[in-house]
Scaffold this motif. Structure first.
Motif, mmCIF file in Angstrom:
data_model
loop_
_atom_site.group_PDB
_atom_site.id
_atom_site.type_symbol
_atom_site.label_atom_id
_atom_site.label_comp_id
_atom_site.label_asym_id
_atom_site.label_seq_id
_atom_site.Cartn_x
_atom_site.Cartn_y
_atom_site.Cartn_z
ATOM 1 N N PHE A 231 7.711 7.393 0.015
ATOM 2 C CA PHE A 231 9.173 7.346 -0.045
ATOM 3 C C PHE A 231 9.759 8.710 0.337
ATOM 4 C CE2 PHE A 231 13.285 7.670 -2.145
ATOM 5 C CZ PHE A 231 13.877 6.469 -1.783
ATOM 6 N N ASP A 232 9.155 9.791 -0.129
ATOM 7 C CA ASP A 232 9.634 11.124 0.217
ATOM 8 C C ASP A 232 9.559 11.360 1.723
ATOM 9 O OD1 ASP A 232 10.096 11.643 -2.444
ATOM 10 O OD2 ASP A 232 8.186 12.720 -2.749
ATOM 11 N N GLU A 233 8.456 10.910 2.334
ATOM 12 C CA GLU A 233 8.329 11.071 3.788
ATOM 13 C C GLU A 233 9.344 10.198 4.527
ATOM 14 O OE1 GLU A 233 3.615 12.355 4.233
ATOM 15 O OE2 GLU A 233 4.296 10.411 4.981
ATOM 16 N N LEU A 234 9.625 9.027 3.973
ATOM 17 C CA LEU A 234 10.615 8.137 4.600
ATOM 18 C C LEU A 234 11.992 8.792 4.624
ATOM 19 C CD1 LEU A 234 11.495 5.338 5.708
ATOM 20 C CD2 LEU A 234 11.880 4.655 3.329
ATOM 21 N N THR A 235 12.448 9.313 3.469
ATOM 22 C CA THR A 235 13.763 9.946 3.423
ATOM 23 C C THR A 235 13.814 11.163 4.346
ATOM 24 O OG1 THR A 235 13.101 11.199 1.460
ATOM 25 C CG2 THR A 235 14.248 9.129 1.091
ATOM 26 N N ASP A 236 12.724 11.909 4.401
ATOM 27 C CA ASP A 236 12.667 13.081 5.278
ATOM 28 C C ASP A 236 12.777 12.653 6.742
ATOM 29 O OD1 ASP A 236 11.931 15.952 5.915
ATOM 30 O OD2 ASP A 236 10.266 14.877 6.878
ATOM 31 N N PHE A 237 12.042 11.604 7.116
ATOM 32 C CA PHE A 237 12.049 11.098 8.490
ATOM 33 C C PHE A 237 13.450 10.651 8.911
ATOM 34 C CE2 PHE A 237 11.764 6.938 10.786
ATOM 35 C CZ PHE A 237 11.546 7.450 12.053
ATOM 36 N N GLU B 56 14.545 -3.651 -8.505
ATOM 37 C CA GLU B 56 15.805 -3.226 -7.904
ATOM 38 C C GLU B 56 15.665 -1.920 -7.139
ATOM 39 O OE1 GLU B 56 18.941 -3.107 -10.718
ATOM 40 O OE2 GLU B 56 19.059 -5.284 -10.915
ATOM 41 N N ARG B 57 14.556 -1.245 -7.269
ATOM 42 C CA ARG B 57 14.337 0.009 -6.559
ATOM 43 C C ARG B 57 12.890 0.037 -6.063
ATOM 44 N NH1 ARG B 57 18.458 3.677 -7.944
ATOM 45 N NH2 ARG B 57 17.287 5.337 -6.901
ATOM 46 N N ILE B 58 12.586 1.046 -5.256
ATOM 47 C CA ILE B 58 11.221 1.267 -4.802
ATOM 48 C C ILE B 58 10.645 2.434 -5.598
ATOM 49 C CG2 ILE B 58 9.957 2.287 -2.863
ATOM 50 C CD1 ILE B 58 11.351 0.393 -1.034
ATOM 51 N N ARG C 80 0.815 -1.216 0.000
ATOM 52 C CA ARG C 80 0.000 0.000 0.000
ATOM 53 C C ARG C 80 0.852 1.271 0.000
ATOM 54 N NH1 ARG C 80 -4.689 -1.596 4.460
ATOM 55 N NH2 ARG C 80 -5.565 -3.372 3.295
ATOM 56 N N GLN C 81 2.031 1.202 0.622
ATOM 57 C CA GLN C 81 2.893 2.384 0.663
ATOM 58 C C GLN C 81 4.018 2.299 -0.365
ATOM 59 O OE1 GLN C 81 3.989 3.801 4.811
ATOM 60 N NE2 GLN C 81 3.480 1.667 5.236
ATOM 61 N N PHE C 82 4.645 1.138 -0.427
ATOM 62 C CA PHE C 82 5.863 1.003 -1.220
ATOM 63 C C PHE C 82 5.732 -0.178 -2.174
ATOM 64 C CE2 PHE C 82 7.069 2.862 2.840
ATOM 65 C CZ PHE C 82 7.747 4.002 2.434
ATOM 66 N N ASN C 83 6.068 0.047 -3.407
ATOM 67 C CA ASN C 83 6.129 -1.026 -4.389
ATOM 68 C C ASN C 83 7.463 -0.965 -5.101
ATOM 69 O OD1 ASN C 83 3.952 -2.890 -4.622
ATOM 70 N ND2 ASN C 83 2.606 -1.160 -5.121
#
Length: 783
Positions: A430-436, A422-424, A413-416
């Motif tokens: 993903f943007d919120e993940l990198t920010d966090f 080889e990548r997400i 639901r969040q990440f595919n």
């Protein structure tokens, strides 16, 4: 009995044995060996059973090396983990169990591999079958390593797909001289399997003691062999956020080593990835986002006294209470390192190597690694870019972390993953993940920098950089005043338990700060003593220059005088003594003149230890001989290069003369005919020098104290002593040696001395790299 009669008798005995229903294979081997000696046309090599012991001692000189070879064998057998347990091994006679989960051996592999001397298996198959590792063990050294370590051996091995395990017991006493090697038999048994695959070596009656520092040295040696640990870990669920998946990887081939010590029934971990690598992190950073999108983080540093409570971090940078809109069920942990900050000297090369090759924060989705996040040159969090900008100053590049992020998202639901898997897909989650993760890392680095008293921002104003001693005195004064107020309160009121605990903690803090202040004073005293040494160095430099100019003429005069007088007279003998002493003085002056001249240029050069040691031995030999000390010819083990990283020649003069001075005094105290031995070699790109003497030795309680500043066994200097006399007896000699060696990422320690010697110092120091040798145009030709 004639040869013909003997031959007939042996034939008859062999035929009888072959005809028996139950064959005695040992007797057949013995009769066949004897029969072959009567061959009239050919002769054959025979092997004495004592070769096992001789090769064990000669091929594997050190017990650490022997154990390293057995660990390499487990690595070559595609083990993911090998566990070593030393039982009652603080003294000789203990027991060692080595358990790996590698491929194991079947009967054929056991007989043709382990039990066959000079096996060519690793030459024929240099790559391991399961994980395609390049084999690390030396060909055929393993069984000699086992003999080197202990007097008895049990091998228990099982292979996947077999019904039984195999056990072989070996008593090395059976391999005595005078026996034919082929006639020594070891029983092999089939026993029930205790696990699916792997090998266990049980080595009993260990020949030598295994103190903790020797065990840790084995771990450091193996850690440089390959990647010693994986960061993947079982994660605990947080409140409101249950995580059941375990970290795993479809290409998990990392190699883990654990070394334990067992006394009675208690097992203590001496060295593993936690104690030797991760435990030395400057701080541990953790963060998570729960199933509702609320984020939290914390940073803990025992070294810096940081133990932050769990702090909120919101989806909006200015609002810690707001949830993330898209991010859910994320866990994050990172081990934070700053190069050369609070790292053990011996482990610096290992940790630096791992940070350079495997540093960064890796990403896992539903338990599986997602590449290329966290790979070299992949700055998915923007940490390298941020650090290069030099606006926020605390170190926070990728190579400052070993870390991982875990995403639990089974339904996607969040990440595919992308179509190439080889990548997400880099969406809003993903943007919120990198920010966090970026914000947590930066906040933690800022907290650590603040605790260290470091500047945070390039344009930061009113930043107070106090002298450490001033900070200590100021803190001690404030705390002392607070304690006086607290004690006054305690007299007039009955404090509750919390107040009593606070008072006790404050009193302990004052004691600790007072201790640090005293250590600071000792450091200032040490610096003052080193200033004396520096001034003496200038005097010595001038002195050796002037003496060298005049010694040539003095040597010629002494030679002329000795040859002109009538041989055999007292005057001629005195002249010969004068000539000998002038020659000896000139050798010393030349040695120090060269060392000082090299140091004055302030240029570092790789130093060839063969040349350094030979030159030193030539210099001290006449002086040692004069006081009854015999210098053995230096031993250089192996044919490898013995070239150090760039150093000053004068530093080696200081190291070797300090060790010689200590040996000289120890021999004098012992009152014995003295002897000194130097041995050097190259082990896994680490150079070592061993300096042994037969003096009065070092008491066990002083083995660590001797490297501390001002600890000395010499008599205190006189009240009116000269500066150089005070320095010689000040107890700084070994401290200076330790500082020089550790300044080049080396180490010095006492080890078990060779036979007939009482003390042995071992110095290890990194060898020069190929790039350094090329940079200095250094040739590896040996003198």
């Amino acid at each position: 009995m004639t040869d013909s009669q003997n031959l007939t008798k042996l034939k008859a005995q062999l035929l009888r044995e072959l005809g028996k229903k139950i064959v005695d294979f040992g007797k057949i081997v013995l009769l066949s060996t004897e029969l072959a000696k009567h061959d009239p046309d050919f002769v054959r090599f025979s092997v004495d059973a004592g070769i096992i012991s001789r090769l064990g001692q000669e091929l594997v000189a050190r017990q650490e090396t022997a154990l390293g070879e057995l660990i390499k064998n487990a690595y070559d057998a595609d083990a993911l983990e090998v566990e070593l347990t030393f039982e009652n091994a603080a003294k000789a006679g203990g027991r060692l169990e080595i358990v790996d989960n590698g491929l194991g051996m079947d009967r054929e592999e056991l007989i043709d591999g382990f039990m066959r001397l000079s096996s060519t298996e690793k030459l024929r198959e240099p790559i391991s079958p399961r994980y395609k590792r390049r084999r690390a063990g030396r060909k055929g050294i393993g069984r000699f390593a086992v003999e080197r370590l202990g007097r008895r051996l049990q091998i228990i091995t099982q292979k996947k797909g077999t019904e039984k395990a195999l056990r072989v017991a070996v008593d090395w006493a059976d391999f005595g001289s005078g026996k034919e090697l082929a006639t020594v038999a070891n029983r092999i048994q089939e026993i029930p399997k205790s696990r699916d695959e792997g090998t266990t070596l049980i080595i009993e009656n260990l020949r030598e003691e295994w103190p903790e520092d020797a065990i840790k040295e084995v771990y450091r040696y193996v850690a440089e062999l390959t990647q010693p640990f994986t960061l993947r870990d079982k994660r605990r669920g947080k409140k409101g956020h249950a995580i059941e998946a375990k970290f795993r990887s479809d290409d998990e081939t990392d190699f883990k080593v654990v070394l334990n010590s067992k006394t009675k029934s208690e097992i203590t971990v001496i060295a593993d990835e936690q104690t030797e690598i991760l435990a030395h992190a400057l701080a541990v950073i953790e963060g998570y986002v729960d199933h509702k999108g609320f984020g939290y983080w914390s940073v803990v540093s025992d070294k810096l006294g940081i133990n932050e409570p769990i702090l909120s971090i919101g989806g909006e940078q200015n609002d810690d209470k707001s949830p993330f809109l898209n991010l859910r069920n994320v866990d994050f942990r990172a081990y934070y390192f700053i190069q050369n900050v609070l790292l053990p000297r011996q482990l610096k090369p290992v940790i630096h190597k791992l940070l350079a090759s495997r540093g960064g924060i890796h990403l896992y989705r539903n338990g599986f690694r997602v590449r290329p996040y966290g790979e070299a040159d992949n700055d998915w969090l923007g940490l390298d870019a941020s650090y290069r900008a030099r606006t926020f100053l605390p170190p926070h590049a990728n190579n400052n972390f070993f870390g991982f992020v875990e995403i639990i998202d089974p339904d996607g639901r969040q990440f595919n993953e992308t179509s190439g898997r080889e990548r997400i897909v880099e969406n809003k989650s993903f943007d919120e993940l990198t920010d966090f993760v970026f914000r947590v890392v930066r906040a933690a680095a800022q907290r650590v920098a603040s605790a260290r008293g470091k500047k945070l921002f390039a344009g930061q104003k009113n930043w107070d950089r106090k002298n450490p001693a001033e900070k200590i005195r100021s803190a001690t004064l404030r705390l002392s005043r607070a304690l006086e107020d607290a004690r006054a309160t305690k007299v007039s009121h009955t404090p509750d338990a919390a107040f009593a605990d606070l008072l006790e903690a404050a009193e302990e803090t004052v004691a600790e700060l007072s201790l640090v202040a005293r250590e600071q004073e000792e450091l200032l005293k040490e610096i003052g003593m080193l200033r004396v040494l520096a001034s003496l160095g200038l005097v010595i430099g001038e002195f050796t220059h002037e003496v060298t100019v005049t010694l040539g003429a003095a040597q010629l005069t002494a030679k002329t005088l000795a040859t002109s007088l009538k041989r055999g007279t007292k005057q001629q003998k005195d002249a010969e003594d004068l000539r000998f002493n002038v020659d000896r003085f000139r050798t010393y002056a030349s040695y120090f003149d060269e060392a000082v001249a090299e140091n004055v240029s302030r240029e570092l050069h790789p130093q060839n230890l063969r040349v350094v040691i030979k030159r030193f031995m030539e210099t001290v030999h006449p002086a040692a001989l004069a006081v009854g000390i015999k210098t053995q010819p230096p031993i250089f083990e192996g044919d490898d290069s013995l070239v150090t990283r760039p150093m000053h020649l004068s530093e080696w003069a200081s190291i070797l003369f300090n060790l010689y001075s200590n040996a000289h005094k120890a021999i004098a105290r012992a009152g014995v005919p003295g002897k000194i031995l130097l041995r050097a070699g190259n082990h896994n790109s680490t150079l070592y020098i061993e300096f042994a003497d037969n003096g009065d030795g070092v008491p066990p309680e002083n083995t660590e104290l001797i490297f501390r500043a001002f600890f000395t066994t010499s008599s205190p200097p006189r009240r009116r002593s000269r500066d150089e006399e005070e320095f010689r007896g000040s107890g700084l000699g070994l401290k200076i040696v330790k500082d020089i060696v550790e300044g080049y990422d080396g180490a010095i320690r006492l080890i078990e001395p060779p036979k007939t010697y009482s003390t042995c110092f071992r110095i290890t120091i990194p060898a020069a790299t190929e790039e350094q040798l090329k940079e200095y145009g250094y040739k590896l030709s040996l003198p």
